[in-house]
Design an enzyme around this catalytic site. Structure first.
Site, mmCIF file in Angstrom:
data_model
loop_
_atom_site.group_PDB
_atom_site.id
_atom_site.type_symbol
_atom_site.label_atom_id
_atom_site.label_comp_id
_atom_site.label_asym_id
_atom_site.label_seq_id
_atom_site.Cartn_x
_atom_site.Cartn_y
_atom_site.Cartn_z
ATOM 1 N N GLY A 126 24.885 61.210 45.290
ATOM 2 C CA GLY A 126 25.242 61.692 46.654
ATOM 3 C C GLY A 126 26.646 61.912 47.089
ATOM 4 N N GLU A 133 32.030 69.731 44.773
ATOM 5 C CA GLU A 133 31.830 70.772 43.607
ATOM 6 C C GLU A 133 31.518 70.212 42.413
ATOM 7 O OE1 GLU A 133 35.359 73.233 43.979
ATOM 8 O OE2 GLU A 133 34.814 74.568 42.250
ATOM 9 N N HIS A 162 29.764 67.989 41.472
ATOM 10 C CA HIS A 162 28.109 67.806 41.092
ATOM 11 C C HIS A 162 27.538 69.292 41.128
ATOM 12 C CE1 HIS A 162 29.036 64.141 43.448
ATOM 13 N NE2 HIS A 162 28.524 63.664 42.405
ATOM 14 N N GLN A 206 23.994 49.378 39.105
ATOM 15 C CA GLN A 206 25.373 49.727 38.387
ATOM 16 C C GLN A 206 26.513 49.308 39.392
ATOM 17 O OE1 GLN A 206 24.560 53.988 38.510
ATOM 18 N NE2 GLN A 206 26.604 54.132 38.885
ATOM 19 N N GLY A 233 28.427 64.818 33.888
ATOM 20 C CA GLY A 233 30.101 65.363 33.981
ATOM 21 C C GLY A 233 30.842 64.517 32.828
ATOM 22 N N SER A 280 35.681 63.589 43.109
ATOM 23 C CA SER A 280 34.926 62.058 42.990
ATOM 24 C C SER A 280 34.644 61.931 44.697
ATOM 25 C CB SER A 280 35.849 61.092 42.493
ATOM 26 O OG SER A 280 34.997 59.776 42.728
HETATM 27 P P1 AMP Z 1 27.831 60.420 40.595
HETATM 28 O O1 AMP Z 1 27.284 61.044 41.932
HETATM 29 O O2 AMP Z 1 29.425 59.987 40.800
HETATM 30 O O3 AMP Z 1 27.068 59.416 39.974
HETATM 31 O O4 AMP Z 1 27.865 61.681 39.522
HETATM 32 C C1 AMP Z 1 26.841 62.355 39.350
HETATM 33 C C2 AMP Z 1 27.191 63.307 38.099
HETATM 34 O O5 AMP Z 1 28.295 64.219 38.379
HETATM 35 C C3 AMP Z 1 27.804 62.560 36.859
HETATM 36 O O6 AMP Z 1 27.139 63.021 35.782
HETATM 37 C C4 AMP Z 1 29.354 62.799 37.023
HETATM 38 O O7 AMP Z 1 30.032 62.769 35.848
HETATM 39 C C5 AMP Z 1 29.450 64.122 37.595
HETATM 40 N N1 AMP Z 1 30.664 64.393 38.059
HETATM 41 C C6 AMP Z 1 31.350 63.866 39.098
HETATM 42 N N2 AMP Z 1 32.398 64.235 39.629
HETATM 43 C C7 AMP Z 1 32.512 65.301 38.660
HETATM 44 C C8 AMP Z 1 33.457 66.110 38.389
HETATM 45 N N3 AMP Z 1 34.618 66.152 39.203
HETATM 46 N N4 AMP Z 1 33.354 66.806 37.445
HETATM 47 C C9 AMP Z 1 32.289 66.979 36.828
HETATM 48 N N5 AMP Z 1 31.396 66.299 36.883
HETATM 49 C C10 AMP Z 1 31.287 65.261 37.664
#
Ligand code: AMP
Length: 284
Positions: free
Chosen positions: A31, A35, A37, A61, A148, A186
């Site tokens: 969540g 962009e 995501h 995690q 990602g 992020s």
């Molecule tokens: P998270 O919500 O941080 O667990 O991320 C969920 C998914 O989004 C994961 O596969 C991340 O690698 C991907 N993701 C997060 N930030 C980015 C980014 N800046 N560029 C590409 N993918 C991303």
């Protein structure tokens, strides 16, 4: 857009779609969507017939309780964003729905990909990731799942894990999305002050300098690392967690910087931990 809060609901809907011959794409997230995501959502929408997004801040995690407690949440905004990106279903479980009776006492590991980087700097982190991904994949039964490469070690681990345990899913890696100035997007960036955001640009600058040095002929990994480290050391606000030059396929150390190369960085800026990386294909 359908909203499901239990594994049973999401699985029942998936069964209907599968019975209609639909291909299901899945994007697991924690969540506070941005962009980075939504690019994964778009990829899923273009490649699958139905797209499912999960939003769950996975306690299993987090090795740092403060990081978990302060993880940003914006459920209402996230749901709107999902709808605007043509997501078909959002799975929004709470802890009890995800882990009835608590987090199960099982340890999932792929030792040869968990000897360095985030696996050692955040002990228990990937064990928690593999646990939640296993459970989510059982509930969602996706044909395709999108991750990602910003979290490069996570992507590699999940791809290998699915192969090893015969999950019938194609794991797709997507490129890192950055701000105009180069900062990898992020959810944690929201916790940075304006000055910390400026300092954080040194992370991508260090990676780009490493890349240009490699392509202009520097092939000694120790030297590449030193050159990159100087950039990060130039800020008193940045505390280095790790900085590695590795084989991008095996995550092993390199004698010489050739082949598929991973430049990977993790830093603390104030209380916030940021990671970033570049993968390069380097000729002899
Ligand atoms: P998270 O919500 O941080 O667990 O991320 C969920 C998914 O989004 C994961 O596969 C991340 O690698 C991907 N993701 C997060 N930030 C980015 C980014 N800046 N560029 C590409 N993918 C991303």
């Amino acid at each position: 857009m359908i909203l499901c809060r239990t594994p049973e609901e999401v699985n029942a809907q998936v069964k209907i779609w599968k019975s209609e011959g639909k291909k299901v794409g899945f994007v697991p997230t924690m969540g506070f969507l941005h962009e980075g995501h939504t690019t994964l959502f778009e990829e899923s929408v273009s490649r699958a017939d139905k797209t499912i997004v999960s939003i769950f801040v996975n306690p299993a995690q987090f090795n740092d309780p403060e990081d978990y407690a302060k993880y940003p949440v914006n459920t209402e905004g996230d749901l709107k964003l999902c709808e605007s990106k043509n997501v078909d279903l959002v799975f929004l479980p709470d802890k009890e729905a995800m882990y009835p009776g608590g987090i199960p006492d099982v340890v999932l590991k792929i030792p040869h990909l968990m000897n360095n980087l985030c696996a050692t700097s955040r002990p228990g982190h990937f064990e928690g990731v593999l646990l939640v991904i296993s459970r989510l994949f059982h509930f969602v039964e996706p044909n395709l799942a999108f991750f990602g490469k910003k979290d490069y070690q996570q992507y590699l681990l999940i791809r290998e894990f699915c192969k090893m345990l015969a999950f019938r899913v194609e794991v797709v890696g997507c490129e890192t999305i950055r701000s105009d100035k180069g900062l990898a997007l992020s959810s944690r960036n929201a916790r940075l002050s304006e000055t910390e955001k400026e300092e954080s640009l040194l992370v991508s600058r260090a990676l780009r300098l490493g890349e240009s040095q490699i392509f202009s002929g520097v092939k000694d990994p120790v030297l590449v690392r030193e050159i990159m480290k100087d950039v990060l050391d130039s800020s008193a606000k940045i505390k280095l967690d790790y900085l590695e030059v590795l084989n991008a396929d095996t995550l092993e150390n390199l004698e010489r910087v050739t082949g598929n190369v991973l430049l990977a960085v993790a830093v603390f800026i104030g209380p916030v931990r940021l990671i970033d990386n570049l993968t390069l294909s380097v000729d002899e």
